[in-house]
Design a protein around this motif. Sequence first.
Motif, PDB file in Angstrom:
ATOM      1  N   THR A 116     -34.165 -90.455  54.729  1.00  0.00           N
ATOM      2  CA  THR A 116     -35.298 -90.985  53.964  1.00  0.00           C
ATOM      3  C   THR A 116     -36.607 -90.396  54.453  1.00  0.00           C
ATOM      4  N   ARG A 117     -36.763 -90.331  55.767  1.00  0.00           N
ATOM      5  CA  ARG A 117     -37.985 -89.752  56.333  1.00  0.00           C
ATOM      6  C   ARG A 117     -38.144 -88.284  55.897  1.00  0.00           C
ATOM      7  N   GLU A 118     -37.049 -87.550  55.915  1.00  0.00           N
ATOM      8  CA  GLU A 118     -37.105 -86.141  55.527  1.00  0.00           C
ATOM      9  C   GLU A 118     -37.470 -86.000  54.053  1.00  0.00           C
ATOM     10  N   ALA A 119     -36.908 -86.854  53.220  1.00  0.00           N
ATOM     11  CA  ALA A 119     -37.217 -86.817  51.788  1.00  0.00           C
ATOM     12  C   ALA A 119     -38.691 -87.137  51.546  1.00  0.00           C
ATOM     13  N   ILE A 120     -39.212 -88.088  52.284  1.00  0.00           N
ATOM     14  CA  ILE A 120     -40.626 -88.456  52.145  1.00  0.00           C
ATOM     15  C   ILE A 120     -41.527 -87.310  52.598  1.00  0.00           C
ATOM     16  N   LEU A 121     -41.192 -86.695  53.716  1.00  0.00           N
ATOM     17  CA  LEU A 121     -41.985 -85.570  54.211  1.00  0.00           C
ATOM     18  C   LEU A 121     -42.001 -84.420  53.206  1.00  0.00           C
ATOM     19  N   ASN A 122     -40.839 -84.112  52.656  1.00  0.00           N
ATOM     20  CA  ASN A 122     -40.756 -83.017  51.673  1.00  0.00           C
ATOM     21  C   ASN A 122     -41.577 -83.327  50.425  1.00  0.00           C
ATOM     22  N   ALA A 123     -41.430 -84.542  49.923  1.00  0.00           N
ATOM     23  CA  ALA A 123     -42.150 -84.921  48.709  1.00  0.00           C
ATOM     24  C   ALA A 123     -43.660 -84.933  48.954  1.00  0.00           C
ATOM     25  N   ALA A 124     -44.071 -85.486  50.089  1.00  0.00           N
ATOM     26  CA  ALA A 124     -45.501 -85.563  50.400  1.00  0.00           C
ATOM     27  C   ALA A 124     -46.102 -84.179  50.568  1.00  0.00           C
ATOM     28  N   GLU A 125     -45.411 -83.305  51.269  1.00  0.00           N
ATOM     29  CA  GLU A 125     -45.938 -81.964  51.485  1.00  0.00           C
ATOM     30  C   GLU A 125     -46.136 -81.238  50.155  1.00  0.00           C
ATOM     31  N   ARG A 126     -45.165 -81.363  49.266  1.00  0.00           N
ATOM     32  CA  ARG A 126     -45.268 -80.698  47.961  1.00  0.00           C
ATOM     33  C   ARG A 126     -46.420 -81.270  47.140  1.00  0.00           C
ATOM     34  N   LEU A 127     -46.505 -82.596  47.051  1.00  0.00           N
ATOM     35  CA  LEU A 127     -47.556 -83.221  46.246  1.00  0.00           C
ATOM     36  C   LEU A 127     -48.939 -82.952  46.825  1.00  0.00           C
ATOM     37  N   PHE A 128     -49.068 -83.065  48.136  1.00  0.00           N
ATOM     38  CA  PHE A 128     -50.362 -82.787  48.761  1.00  0.00           C
ATOM     39  C   PHE A 128     -50.773 -81.337  48.530  1.00  0.00           C
ATOM     40  N   ALA A 129     -49.806 -80.419  48.612  1.00  0.00           N
ATOM     41  CA  ALA A 129     -50.099 -78.997  48.431  1.00  0.00           C
ATOM     42  C   ALA A 129     -50.556 -78.714  47.007  1.00  0.00           C
ATOM     43  N   GLU A 130     -49.920 -79.340  46.042  1.00  0.00           N
ATOM     44  CA  GLU A 130     -50.197 -79.037  44.645  1.00  0.00           C
ATOM     45  C   GLU A 130     -51.387 -79.800  44.079  1.00  0.00           C
ATOM     46  N   ASP A 177     -39.344 -67.801  57.406  1.00  0.00           N
ATOM     47  CA  ASP A 177     -38.103 -68.486  57.794  1.00  0.00           C
ATOM     48  C   ASP A 177     -37.796 -69.684  56.897  1.00  0.00           C
ATOM     49  N   LEU A 178     -38.832 -70.272  56.305  1.00  0.00           N
ATOM     50  CA  LEU A 178     -38.625 -71.461  55.469  1.00  0.00           C
ATOM     51  C   LEU A 178     -37.922 -71.147  54.153  1.00  0.00           C
ATOM     52  N   GLY A 179     -37.951 -69.885  53.731  1.00  0.00           N
ATOM     53  CA  GLY A 179     -37.367 -69.538  52.436  1.00  0.00           C
ATOM     54  C   GLY A 179     -38.319 -69.889  51.303  1.00  0.00           C
ATOM     55  N   ARG A 180     -37.770 -70.053  50.101  1.00  0.00           N
ATOM     56  CA  ARG A 180     -38.594 -70.357  48.933  1.00  0.00           C
ATOM     57  C   ARG A 180     -38.067 -71.588  48.215  1.00  0.00           C
ATOM     58  N   PRO A 181     -38.961 -72.361  47.609  1.00  0.00           N
ATOM     59  CA  PRO A 181     -40.413 -72.277  47.734  1.00  0.00           C
ATOM     60  C   PRO A 181     -40.891 -72.969  49.003  1.00  0.00           C
ATOM     61  N   THR A 182     -42.106 -72.677  49.410  1.00  0.00           N
ATOM     62  CA  THR A 182     -42.723 -73.370  50.536  1.00  0.00           C
ATOM     63  C   THR A 182     -44.034 -73.970  50.069  1.00  0.00           C
ATOM     64  N   TRP A 183     -44.517 -74.958  50.822  1.00  0.00           N
ATOM     65  CA  TRP A 183     -45.777 -75.627  50.479  1.00  0.00           C
ATOM     66  C   TRP A 183     -46.706 -75.746  51.677  1.00  0.00           C
ATOM     67  N   PHE A 184     -46.258 -75.343  52.861  1.00  0.00           N
ATOM     68  CA  PHE A 184     -47.032 -75.619  54.071  1.00  0.00           C
ATOM     69  C   PHE A 184     -48.411 -74.963  54.057  1.00  0.00           C
ATOM     70  N   ALA A 185     -48.524 -73.708  53.618  1.00  0.00           N
ATOM     71  CA  ALA A 185     -49.826 -73.031  53.618  1.00  0.00           C
ATOM     72  C   ALA A 185     -50.792 -73.741  52.673  1.00  0.00           C
ATOM     73  N   ARG A 186     -50.296 -74.092  51.474  1.00  0.00           N
ATOM     74  CA  ARG A 186     -51.163 -74.778  50.514  1.00  0.00           C
ATOM     75  C   ARG A 186     -51.501 -76.182  50.990  1.00  0.00           C
ATOM     76  N   PHE A 187     -50.563 -76.855  51.611  1.00  0.00           N
ATOM     77  CA  PHE A 187     -50.848 -78.159  52.206  1.00  0.00           C
ATOM     78  C   PHE A 187     -51.946 -78.039  53.256  1.00  0.00           C
ATOM     79  N   SER A 188     -51.862 -77.004  54.093  1.00  0.00           N
ATOM     80  CA  SER A 188     -52.849 -76.826  55.164  1.00  0.00           C
ATOM     81  C   SER A 188     -54.240 -76.571  54.593  1.00  0.00           C
ATOM     82  N   VAL A 189     -54.321 -75.768  53.526  1.00  0.00           N
ATOM     83  CA  VAL A 189     -55.615 -75.511  52.889  1.00  0.00           C
ATOM     84  C   VAL A 189     -56.200 -76.805  52.333  1.00  0.00           C
ATOM     85  N   GLN A 190     -55.375 -77.596  51.668  1.00  0.00           N
ATOM     86  CA  GLN A 190     -55.846 -78.863  51.103  1.00  0.00           C
ATOM     87  C   GLN A 190     -56.321 -79.808  52.205  1.00  0.00           C
ATOM     88  N   ALA A 191     -55.564 -79.884  53.288  1.00  0.00           N
ATOM     89  CA  ALA A 191     -55.918 -80.795  54.379  1.00  0.00           C
ATOM     90  C   ALA A 191     -57.198 -80.345  55.083  1.00  0.00           C
TER      91      ALA A 191
END
Length: 222
Positions: free
Chosen positions: A16-30, A109-123
Motif C-alpha cells: 500500500t505504501r509503495e502504491a501511494i508513493l508511486n501515485a503521489a509522485e506521478r500526480l505531483f509531477a504532472e 535505471d528506473l526505466g520508463r516512464p519516470t516522474w522523479f525529475a518532474r516531481f523535483s522541479v515541481q517541489a
Amino acid sequence: MTVPAAVSRSDRASATREAILNAAERLFAEEGLFAVSNRRVSEAAGQGNNAAVGYHFGTKTDLVRAIAHRHNGPIERTRARMVAEVGETDDTRAWLACMVRPVTDHLADLGRPTWFARFSVQAMADPGYHRLMAEESLSSSSLRRALHGLQASTPHLTREVGEERREMFRHLVLNVCAVRERELAEGEPTRWPTWDDTATGLIDALYGLMTAPMTPIGTIRR
C-alpha cells in the motif's frame, strides 16, 4: 504452509505504501504539489479509504519527504562511489560529474516512464517545499563533499557568485532532466539519445557556467 497473519499484514502495508508513493509522485509531477490532495492520491493508489495517505505517511510534507528519500538513497550510493574515486582533485569536470551523473544514472535505471525529475522541479518551485527538498539533498554527505570540491576548483569566484552559480546549476540540471523525462514518457523525440549523453551535455554546459570569469560589479553594459 500458512503465512502468519502478522507477516501478511506487513506485506499488505508495504504494498500500500509503495502504491501511494508511486501515485503521489506521478500526480505531483504532472499537476504540481498544491493542486493534488491526499484524497486524490489515495484514490489514484486504489485505496478505498481516503485517509490512507494520512494513515501511512502523515502529512503531505511527510509524503513529499518520503518520495525524495526513496530516490536519494540510490543516488547517494552512486555519488559516494564516484567521490571516493575522484579523491582530492582540482578538476572541475570531475566534481561536476559527481553531481550530475548519479542523477542521470538513476533516471536511466528506473526505466520508463519516470516522474522523479518532474516531481523535483515541481517541489523546488513550490515555496512550501523548496526548503524541504534542499535540506533532503544536503543531508547527503557525498553531495556536500562534491560541492566543497567544486568550490575549491573554482577559486576565481567569490562566495556570493559561487552560490549564485550553484543555484543556476541546480535549476539547469533539474529542468533539463525533467524535459527529457517528459519527452520519453510522451514518446517525443529527445535532444540526446541516452541519459549518459544528457549528462555529458550538462557537464559541458555547467563547466562553462562555473569557469566563466566574473564581470566586476558596477561595470556598465552597453
